[in-house]
Write a protein that holds these residues in place. Structure first.
Motif, short mmCIF file in Angstrom:
data_model
loop_
_atom_site.label_atom_id
_atom_site.label_comp_id
_atom_site.label_asym_id
_atom_site.label_seq_id
_atom_site.Cartn_x
_atom_site.Cartn_y
_atom_site.Cartn_z
N VAL A 244 90.71 -74.69 -4.73
CA VAL A 244 89.81 -75.83 -4.83
C VAL A 244 89.10 -76.07 -3.50
O VAL A 244 87.90 -76.35 -3.45
CB VAL A 244 90.59 -77.09 -5.24
CG1 VAL A 244 89.68 -78.30 -5.21
CG2 VAL A 244 91.17 -76.90 -6.62
N HIS A 245 89.84 -75.94 -2.40
CA HIS A 245 89.22 -76.24 -1.12
C HIS A 245 88.12 -75.25 -0.76
O HIS A 245 87.25 -75.53 0.04
CB HIS A 245 90.29 -76.28 -0.02
CG HIS A 245 90.95 -74.96 0.21
ND1 HIS A 245 91.94 -74.48 -0.61
CD2 HIS A 245 90.72 -74.01 1.12
CE1 HIS A 245 92.32 -73.30 -0.19
NE2 HIS A 245 91.60 -72.98 0.87
N TYR B 54 80.66 -78.00 -4.06
CA TYR B 54 80.69 -79.44 -4.29
C TYR B 54 79.60 -80.14 -3.48
O TYR B 54 78.89 -81.00 -3.97
CB TYR B 54 82.05 -80.02 -3.90
CG TYR B 54 83.18 -79.53 -4.78
CD1 TYR B 54 82.95 -79.06 -6.08
CD2 TYR B 54 84.50 -79.57 -4.33
CE1 TYR B 54 83.99 -78.62 -6.88
CE2 TYR B 54 85.54 -79.13 -5.13
CZ TYR B 54 85.28 -78.64 -6.41
OH TYR B 54 86.30 -78.21 -7.20
N VAL C 95 83.43 -86.84 -7.98
CA VAL C 95 83.99 -86.60 -9.31
C VAL C 95 83.00 -85.82 -10.17
O VAL C 95 83.36 -84.88 -10.89
CB VAL C 95 84.35 -87.94 -10.00
CG1 VAL C 95 84.67 -87.72 -11.48
CG2 VAL C 95 85.55 -88.58 -9.30
N VAL D 33 82.95 -82.12 -8.98
CA VAL D 33 84.14 -81.40 -9.42
C VAL D 33 84.05 -81.12 -10.92
O VAL D 33 84.37 -80.03 -11.39
CB VAL D 33 85.42 -82.23 -9.09
CG1 VAL D 33 86.64 -81.62 -9.76
CG2 VAL D 33 85.62 -82.32 -7.59
N ALA E 223 83.67 -77.49 -12.70
CA ALA E 223 84.71 -77.06 -13.64
C ALA E 223 84.11 -76.72 -14.99
O ALA E 223 84.53 -75.76 -15.65
CB ALA E 223 85.76 -78.18 -13.79
N ASN F 283 90.69 -79.72 -14.19
CA ASN F 283 90.24 -79.59 -12.81
C ASN F 283 90.45 -80.87 -12.00
O ASN F 283 90.60 -80.81 -10.79
CB ASN F 283 88.77 -79.20 -12.77
CG ASN F 283 88.59 -77.88 -12.07
OD1 ASN F 283 89.21 -76.90 -12.47
ND2 ASN F 283 87.79 -77.86 -11.01
N ALA G 32 93.71 -80.19 -10.67
CA ALA G 32 93.68 -79.15 -9.64
C ALA G 32 93.15 -79.72 -8.32
O ALA G 32 93.68 -79.44 -7.24
CB ALA G 32 92.82 -77.97 -10.09
N TYR G 33 92.12 -80.56 -8.46
CA TYR G 33 91.56 -81.16 -7.25
C TYR G 33 92.56 -82.09 -6.60
O TYR G 33 92.75 -82.09 -5.39
CB TYR G 33 90.28 -81.92 -7.60
CG TYR G 33 89.53 -82.40 -6.38
CD1 TYR G 33 88.65 -81.55 -5.71
CD2 TYR G 33 89.71 -83.68 -5.89
CE1 TYR G 33 87.97 -81.97 -4.59
CE2 TYR G 33 89.03 -84.11 -4.75
CZ TYR G 33 88.17 -83.26 -4.11
OH TYR G 33 87.52 -83.67 -2.99
N ALA H 172 95.22 -80.29 -4.71
CA ALA H 172 94.78 -79.79 -3.41
C ALA H 172 94.48 -80.93 -2.44
O ALA H 172 94.52 -80.73 -1.22
CB ALA H 172 93.54 -78.91 -3.57
N HIS H 173 94.18 -82.10 -2.97
CA HIS H 173 93.87 -83.27 -2.12
C HIS H 173 94.74 -84.43 -2.57
O HIS H 173 94.29 -85.32 -3.30
CB HIS H 173 92.40 -83.65 -2.26
CG HIS H 173 91.45 -82.56 -1.91
ND1 HIS H 173 91.05 -81.60 -2.80
CD2 HIS H 173 90.82 -82.26 -0.74
CE1 HIS H 173 90.19 -80.77 -2.22
NE2 HIS H 173 90.05 -81.13 -0.96
N HIS I 132 93.69 -88.02 -3.01
CA HIS I 132 92.65 -88.34 -3.98
C HIS I 132 93.15 -89.36 -5.00
O HIS I 132 94.30 -89.28 -5.45
CB HIS I 132 92.25 -87.03 -4.68
CG HIS I 132 91.07 -87.17 -5.60
ND1 HIS I 132 89.83 -87.54 -5.15
CD2 HIS I 132 90.94 -86.97 -6.94
CE1 HIS I 132 88.97 -87.57 -6.17
NE2 HIS I 132 89.63 -87.22 -7.27
N HIS J 291 89.54 -91.38 -10.57
CA HIS J 291 88.90 -90.17 -11.08
C HIS J 291 88.94 -90.17 -12.62
O HIS J 291 87.93 -89.88 -13.27
CB HIS J 291 89.63 -88.93 -10.53
CG HIS J 291 88.90 -87.64 -10.77
ND1 HIS J 291 88.76 -86.69 -9.79
CD2 HIS J 291 88.28 -87.13 -11.86
CE1 HIS J 291 88.08 -85.64 -10.27
NE2 HIS J 291 87.79 -85.89 -11.53
#
Lengths: 206, 206, 206, 206
Positions: C135-136, C142, C165, C168, C172, D176, D179-180, D183-184, D187, D192
């Motif tokens: 993801v990073h 993004y 959001v 992302v 996706a 996703n 997934a985001y 990784a964060h 968040h 979201h």
DNA sequence: GATGAATGAGCGTTCATTCAT
DNA sequence: TATGAATGAACGCTCATTCAT
């Protein structure tokens, strides 16, 4: 070195585990002695031991650990025997002679160990490429010999000389005696050891 | 195949051929001394020499021939120097002392050669797995030393001792002096050599 | 990315070297796409390419470098095509629609690349065990999308929403469109892309 | 083979058997989430669970069955929670919003499960090399979502759109989001999820 | 039920050598 | 002469699986 204390809480290897490790170490010694360090692959050692290659990996963390165990066990055997032979002796002259003769006596029955030890010392390197053993590893031996030399110098048995040079030389003389014997199996090891004892007695004495 | 000598049967090499071989040998010595025999791949030697890997294969029949040339050239250099230093000496005592000091003197300026020589001696093996060099290769050195010992024994300078043991020991003492020095660069090589000369003089003399 | 400048002094790969690397990368993409990252061993890739396993090691420093080159080349191809399709557009709505359609258009002809990229992203890890991509790694995408959203929000085309959001989600949506298409080859990719463009236009507009 | 159920044909497991399986599944989830599918060897999972490697083989037919059970249990947990949250709702708009929020709510407390599920989906393949899970496995989810979309379209809440594309997109958006978040970790997952609910409400509504 | 021992195939990588150019 | 490309065998090591105890 490992404790055989029944009451201790320290974990110990199972009997079968210990037997396998000993078997693998023995096979490694034979292969290294015969074919040299460079040819002593795990595959060859495993084949010599009659086991699968993976077994070695199962019982040892890696080739490095196996090599270290070979050295450890072999050294332990030598030290044990030599210590026993030197017990009770007091004069430097006696101690040095006993040392030379005891090492020779023990090695006479462990020729492959001897060769393997030499191979590993000269070849085994760390991950960073530096020799794992070598002259600097012999420091303990040097200090032991130096201790005897100083005893003799203080008691008046020995003349004044550089103990480090003498220690390095005597250690080398013993190592090479074995190397020569390994290359010439008919060579009389005990006679050689006695000659060496005479030689260093004359080189040291006042 | 690459040259034909008009006046003799021995094959000769062109100048450029000779220079390349010398360059490759020099690179091999440095790599072996630094990284050890086991890590001294042709690729690494070629890289160190700044040439392509194939050049080595072109100039040498194989890795084995390269190693042999390293030994040959290094040995030749030592022998040349030592012979010069011993010229004109007559007594066994003088000759032996000169021998030890001359070898030390030469090696002081060729540390990498020394290390490489040791690596090759301890590791290089024939296709059949037998050590290519080793104790038996030292036979020539032993016989030279034995010759001096016998001179001394016949002249009355030296006592009666086993000349083979003495030769093996003195040879080992010199080799290990270098090994110790290689591991401890601050070690005083000349002082060590003098101590060795004293040591063996006392060990030998009547 | 690599310069094709004839006058530059920078070293470049030979033609044959470049061809081999491209061939190996292509084989890797096909194997990964078909068999998955976990089964894409160098042996399998080499076999697929009809070359020896060692060739890959010769041209690439290791498997990691090969994987990175696969990603690099694939990404480069996508970026090049999408950039070209978006050139000259000005409104956020137009740009976003063009983006979705251009990516779909390009990928329609590079199905294996797509699958391989996904496999590598989800599986390739550094020596320390951390995912190499993930993801990073999408951060750049993004930020590009967010830039368009903000353009639309400032111009009044778009309502107020969380741009991260939305980015992302849209990213996706595109990725999964391909994944769905890869699993259902009869699926109408272009129609899907148009639906997606509609969907996000409605989701964004004021 | 290990049990016989008196009242039904389906096989049952003993309590201890069930506990062991659950323990192993839990360990597998943690290892996969942390180290990735590729590094999740049975040895590592067993070590993490504090049991012998053979235990896993005893309780599961193989690694494949273990992976399937991980997926099954994880999915079951999600479904159970989501179903409960959707109970009693009637409009499509309400149902979809509840769906998104409920999944997010559940996953917030099961981050490792989430990561493991993703790893398995992206890596686990059958003996024939085909992905065991993947887009085609999501068919059930797609059909559920499509059912809601059609409800909305028939009731007039929603506009006319391709329900399959919408389902694939919404499903991907939710995946996703996790997934985001994985990784964060900082968040805001709930925010979201709310943004997503808004987004798809706008994308769907008439 | 549970274990640790053992297996054998496969992994990425290194290397001396060969060869066309 | 010199090169870089290619080979294929061997290396240390990992792993899912099997099995006797």
């Amino acid at each position: 070195m490992r404790s055989e204390n029944g009451t201790s809480g320290q974990k110990s290897r199972s009997f079968i585990e210990e037997a396998r490790r000993a078997q693998i170490v023995a096979a490694a010694i034979e292969v290294i002695a015969e074919a040299g360090y460079g040819q002593a692959s795990l595959a060859r050692i495993a084949k010599h031991a009659g086991i699968s290659k993976g077994v070695i990996s199962y019982h040892f963390a890696g080739k490095d650990e196996l090599m270290e165990e070979v050295v450890e066990r072999t050294y332990g055997g030598i030290a044990e025997h030599v210590m026993a032979r030197m017990e009770g002796l007091t004069t430097a002259t006696e101690l040095l002679r006993a040392y030379v003769l005891a090492v020779a006596e023990h090695m006479r029955g462990h020729r492959a160990q001897l060769a393997a030890l030499g191979e590993i010392f000269h070849n085994f390197r760390d991950a960073d490429g530096k020799p794992r053993y070598g002259v600097h590893t012999s420091e303990q031996i040097y200090q032991t010999l130096e201790h005897f030399y100083r005893m003799g110098q203080e008691s008046g048995e020995f003349r004044d000389f550089d103990v480090r040079v003498m220690a390095v030389t005597q250690s080398a003389a013993i190592d090479n005696m074995f190397a020569y014997w390994a290359a010439h199996p008919e060579h009389d090891l005990d006679a050689h050891a006695n000659e060496l004892a005479d030689l260093f007695e004359r080189a040291c004495r006042a």
